[in-house]
Design a protein around this motif. Structure first.
Motif, PDB file in Angstrom:
ATOM      1  N   VAL A 178     -44.556  32.985  48.263  1.00 51.53           N
ATOM      2  CA  VAL A 178     -43.456  32.845  49.209  1.00 51.53           C
ATOM      3  C   VAL A 178     -42.304  32.207  48.454  1.00 51.53           C
ATOM      4  CG1 VAL A 178     -42.681  31.869  51.395  1.00 51.53           C
ATOM      5  CG2 VAL A 178     -45.112  32.375  51.049  1.00 51.53           C
ATOM      6  N   THR A 179     -41.198  32.911  48.379  1.00 49.99           N
ATOM      7  CA  THR A 179     -40.021  32.352  47.712  1.00 49.99           C
ATOM      8  C   THR A 179     -38.990  31.975  48.765  1.00 49.99           C
ATOM      9  OG1 THR A 179     -40.389  33.575  45.676  1.00 49.99           O
ATOM     10  CG2 THR A 179     -38.124  32.846  46.117  1.00 49.99           C
ATOM     11  N   THR A 180     -38.541  30.726  48.710  1.00 48.70           N
ATOM     12  CA  THR A 180     -37.552  30.220  49.665  1.00 48.70           C
ATOM     13  C   THR A 180     -36.267  29.880  48.928  1.00 48.70           C
ATOM     14  OG1 THR A 180     -39.370  29.267  50.931  1.00 48.70           O
ATOM     15  CG2 THR A 180     -37.154  28.504  51.480  1.00 48.70           C
ATOM     16  N   VAL A 181     -35.182  30.481  49.392  1.00 55.10           N
ATOM     17  CA  VAL A 181     -33.877  30.214  48.793  1.00 55.10           C
ATOM     18  C   VAL A 181     -33.088  29.330  49.758  1.00 55.10           C
ATOM     19  CG1 VAL A 181     -31.734  31.216  47.930  1.00 55.10           C
ATOM     20  CG2 VAL A 181     -33.903  32.476  47.682  1.00 55.10           C
ATOM     21  N   THR A 182     -32.614  28.201  49.259  1.00 54.49           N
ATOM     22  CA  THR A 182     -31.756  27.332  50.051  1.00 54.49           C
ATOM     23  C   THR A 182     -30.358  27.347  49.453  1.00 54.49           C
ATOM     24  OG1 THR A 182     -33.673  25.931  50.453  1.00 54.49           O
ATOM     25  CG2 THR A 182     -31.528  25.015  51.041  1.00 54.49           C
ATOM     26  N   GLY A 183     -29.395  27.831  50.229  1.00 51.93           N
ATOM     27  CA  GLY A 183     -28.016  27.887  49.754  1.00 51.93           C
ATOM     28  C   GLY A 183     -27.170  26.839  50.460  1.00 51.93           C
ATOM     29  N   LEU A 184     -25.909  27.172  50.662  1.00 49.56           N
ATOM     30  CA  LEU A 184     -25.001  26.244  51.340  1.00 49.56           C
ATOM     31  C   LEU A 184     -24.236  27.015  52.402  1.00 49.56           C
ATOM     32  CD1 LEU A 184     -23.809  23.353  51.414  1.00 49.56           C
ATOM     33  CD2 LEU A 184     -22.121  24.130  49.724  1.00 49.56           C
ATOM     34  N   HIS A 274     -36.361  33.368  35.083  1.00 52.05           N
ATOM     35  CA  HIS A 274     -35.096  33.949  35.550  1.00 52.05           C
ATOM     36  C   HIS A 274     -34.417  33.003  36.542  1.00 52.05           C
ATOM     37  CE1 HIS A 274     -32.232  36.990  36.860  1.00 52.05           C
ATOM     38  NE2 HIS A 274     -32.612  36.805  38.117  1.00 52.05           N
ATOM     39  N   VAL A 275     -35.204  32.434  37.446  1.00 50.04           N
ATOM     40  CA  VAL A 275     -34.660  31.478  38.425  1.00 50.04           C
ATOM     41  C   VAL A 275     -34.041  30.283  37.706  1.00 50.04           C
ATOM     42  CG1 VAL A 275     -35.307  29.813  40.221  1.00 50.04           C
ATOM     43  CG2 VAL A 275     -36.211  32.152  40.309  1.00 50.04           C
ATOM     44  N   ARG A 276     -34.804  29.738  36.767  1.00 55.16           N
ATOM     45  CA  ARG A 276     -34.400  28.493  36.098  1.00 55.16           C
ATOM     46  C   ARG A 276     -33.173  28.697  35.208  1.00 55.16           C
ATOM     47  NH1 ARG A 276     -39.138  27.709  34.227  1.00 55.16           N
ATOM     48  NH2 ARG A 276     -38.689  28.477  32.144  1.00 55.16           N
ATOM     49  N   PRO A 281     -28.656  27.690  37.905  1.00 55.25           N
ATOM     50  CA  PRO A 281     -27.420  27.076  37.375  1.00 55.25           C
ATOM     51  C   PRO A 281     -26.178  27.551  38.119  1.00 55.25           C
ATOM     52  CG  PRO A 281     -28.853  27.770  35.579  1.00 55.25           C
ATOM     53  CD  PRO A 281     -29.479  28.293  36.839  1.00 55.25           C
ATOM     54  N   ALA A 282     -26.117  28.837  38.453  1.00 57.73           N
ATOM     55  CA  ALA A 282     -24.949  29.359  39.178  1.00 57.73           C
ATOM     56  C   ALA A 282     -24.861  28.766  40.580  1.00 57.73           C
ATOM     57  CB  ALA A 282     -25.036  30.883  39.242  1.00 57.73           C
ATOM     58  N   MET A 283     -26.024  28.613  41.248  1.00 58.53           N
ATOM     59  CA  MET A 283     -26.025  28.031  42.599  1.00 58.53           C
ATOM     60  C   MET A 283     -25.594  26.572  42.564  1.00 58.53           C
ATOM     61  SD  MET A 283     -29.688  29.534  43.919  1.00 58.53           S
ATOM     62  CE  MET A 283     -29.636  28.985  45.629  1.00 58.53           C
ATOM     63  N   PRO A 288     -24.496  21.343  44.122  1.00 62.34           N
ATOM     64  CA  PRO A 288     -25.430  20.510  43.357  1.00 62.34           C
ATOM     65  C   PRO A 288     -26.287  19.648  44.281  1.00 62.34           C
ATOM     66  CG  PRO A 288     -23.160  19.721  43.106  1.00 62.34           C
ATOM     67  CD  PRO A 288     -23.091  21.016  43.859  1.00 62.34           C
ATOM     68  N   GLY A 289     -27.551  19.574  43.989  1.00 61.11           N
ATOM     69  CA  GLY A 289     -28.446  18.743  44.796  1.00 61.11           C
ATOM     70  C   GLY A 289     -28.890  19.380  46.097  1.00 61.11           C
ATOM     71  N   ILE A 290     -28.287  20.516  46.465  1.00 66.52           N
ATOM     72  CA  ILE A 290     -28.664  21.192  47.719  1.00 66.52           C
ATOM     73  C   ILE A 290     -29.332  22.528  47.421  1.00 66.52           C
ATOM     74  CG2 ILE A 290     -27.771  22.256  49.846  1.00 66.52           C
ATOM     75  CD1 ILE A 290     -25.455  20.183  49.691  1.00 66.52           C
ATOM     76  N   ALA A 291     -28.691  23.290  46.550  1.00 62.41           N
ATOM     77  CA  ALA A 291     -29.202  24.624  46.246  1.00 62.41           C
ATOM     78  C   ALA A 291     -30.601  24.537  45.632  1.00 62.41           C
ATOM     79  CB  ALA A 291     -28.264  25.322  45.277  1.00 62.41           C
ATOM     80  N   ALA A 292     -31.460  25.419  46.082  1.00 60.18           N
ATOM     81  CA  ALA A 292     -32.820  25.396  45.551  1.00 60.18           C
ATOM     82  C   ALA A 292     -33.472  26.762  45.702  1.00 60.18           C
ATOM     83  CB  ALA A 292     -33.659  24.344  46.282  1.00 60.18           C
ATOM     84  N   VAL A 293     -34.355  27.056  44.783  1.00 60.81           N
ATOM     85  CA  VAL A 293     -35.231  28.222  44.915  1.00 60.81           C
ATOM     86  C   VAL A 293     -36.637  27.724  44.634  1.00 60.81           C
ATOM     87  CG1 VAL A 293     -35.858  30.500  44.030  1.00 60.81           C
ATOM     88  CG2 VAL A 293     -33.445  29.814  44.108  1.00 60.81           C
ATOM     89  N   THR A 294     -37.489  27.795  45.648  1.00 62.04           N
ATOM     90  CA  THR A 294     -38.869  27.362  45.421  1.00 62.04           C
ATOM     91  C   THR A 294     -39.810  28.533  45.666  1.00 62.04           C
ATOM     92  OG1 THR A 294     -39.099  26.672  47.705  1.00 62.04           O
ATOM     93  CG2 THR A 294     -38.474  24.971  46.146  1.00 62.04           C
TER      94      THR A 294
END
Ligand SMILES: [Zn+2]
Length: 384
Positions: A178-184, A274-276, A281-283, A288-294
């Protein structure tokens, strides 16, 4: 109780994976207790499901595991001609949910218990019945851990998934995530400040598609699998709230099915890389501190690798009266036993094409063939 009557009893328990399987386990436990056989139960975290492990015969090292799962896939939205929870016999077929996958095999094993005991076992037979196979082979891990922690290692394992009583020595492995993308979040007009989680997810899925193409191009050197390559697929995706909001959240579930003998870590490793290196980095520039891909693993089912001449293969071929082994495209618990050092093959009644479908059935002829197979096993492991 013969195998067909036993199957009627087992099918009557609605052990769809989302339900508890304890009623069925209690039934099996009291049946075995009636024959003087103790069962060991290994529960899940919530205590609503259990694996059952029981040893017939001497409590010595070695022995043959007969392994099956107790859960079945849902009948929701399937158009059945008969009640799925009542075994219905028609034209030499036994219809009902799980008849083929795989209560038929479990029923044959249980029906033969009195015979194994009467004939006197020289080598133990272990019954290993798991839960939650259909949702990612989840239960059997605890079962195997229990066995290896508390008992001498069994000699080999036969998994009775439907194979038309052919001997199967290879299947692909499955990893799902399960991949979860957190944006803004932002107003959809403000793309310069928002981080669009769906568009990031789309980028990740495009990466996965490219990876899938690459795995396909590598093919299958053995020529045994259909399709002849490691497959990769995204199954579900959820995200966003409205067209005028840059979405903060997107989640997708994906899997790949690796050929045995290939590096099963490679796709997830390259995805994470690829994520790392490219995506995060672009997100982070914008959030910063909010964007995440887990990415969390959902299930890991190792491939079953061919092990020519293994104790399991040799025995199963002799019992089934076949000279060849097959590779199949479905995954089972067999690879999990194998990675724990227990030689394992698959051989069971019924056709996988009947599994998971409305009007699932097992042919009576297949049940008979399985009973014959188990009687031949008795010839080898019993005194009389
Ligand atoms: Zn199955």
């Amino acid at each position: 109780m013969d195998a067909i009557e036993m199957l009627r009893r087992l099918v009557a328990f609605d052990t769809t994976s989302r339900n508890s399987n304890l009623d069925l386990i209690d039934f099996v436990r009291s049946y075995l207790a009636g024959h003087g056989v103790d069962s060991e139960l290994v529960f899940d975290h919530g205590g609503a499901k259990a694996n059952l492990y029981a040893t017939l015969g001497p409590k010595t090292a070695g022995g043959v595991i007969l392994s099956g799962h107790t859960d079945v896939v849902p009948v929701d939205d399937q158009d059945w001609d008969t009640d799925p929870w009542t075994v219905t016999e028609q034209h030499g077929r036994l219809y009902g949910r799980g008849t083929c996958d795989m209560k038929g095999f479990v029923a044959c094993c249980l029906a033969l218990v009195p015979e194994f005991l009467e004939r006197g076992l020289r080598e133990p037979i272990h019954l290993a019945f798991s839960y939650d196979e259909e949702v990612g082979c989840l239960g059997v891990h605890g079962l195997i851990a229990h066995v290896l922690a508390h008992h001498p290692k069994p000699r080999l394992c036969l998994v009775g998934e439907p194979s038309m009583m052919q001997v199967v020595d290879a299947h692909k492995g499955i990893r799902s995530f399960v991949t979860t993308v957190t944006g803004l979040e932002a107003h959809s007009s403000a793309t310069h400040i928002g981080v669009n989680a769906i568009m990031v997810a789309a980028d990740l899925i495009r990466f996965l598609a490219g990876l899938g193409d690459e795995l396909k191009a590598r093919g299958d050197a053995t020529g045994r699998f259909t399709p002849p390559f490691t497959t990769l697929s995204v199954g579900t995706i959820h995200g966003g709230t409205a067209v005028n909001i840059i979405p903060r959240h997107c989640q997708f579930v994906w899997e790949y099915r690796s050929l045995p003998g290939t590096d099963a870590d490679e796709p997830i490793r390259r995805f994470e890389e690829h994520v790392r290196t490219k995506v995060l980095p672009a997100m982070e520039e914008k959030a910063p501190g909010i964007a995440a891909v887990t990415t969390m693993p959902r299930s890991i089912t190792p491939a079953l690798s061919p092990d020519p001449g293994s104790a399991a293969e040799t025995l199963a071929k002799a019992l089934a009266g076949v000279n060849d082994t097959l590779a199949v495209s479905y995954a089972t618990e067999a690879g999990i036993f194998q990675v724990h050092g227990i030689p394992t093959v698959i051989c069971g009644p019924g056709d996988i094409l009947q599994a998971h479908r409305p009007n699932e059935f097992v042919a009576i002829e297949q049940m008979d063939a399985c009973v014959t197979f188990l009687r031949k096993l008795a010839d080898r492991v019993c005194v009389n």
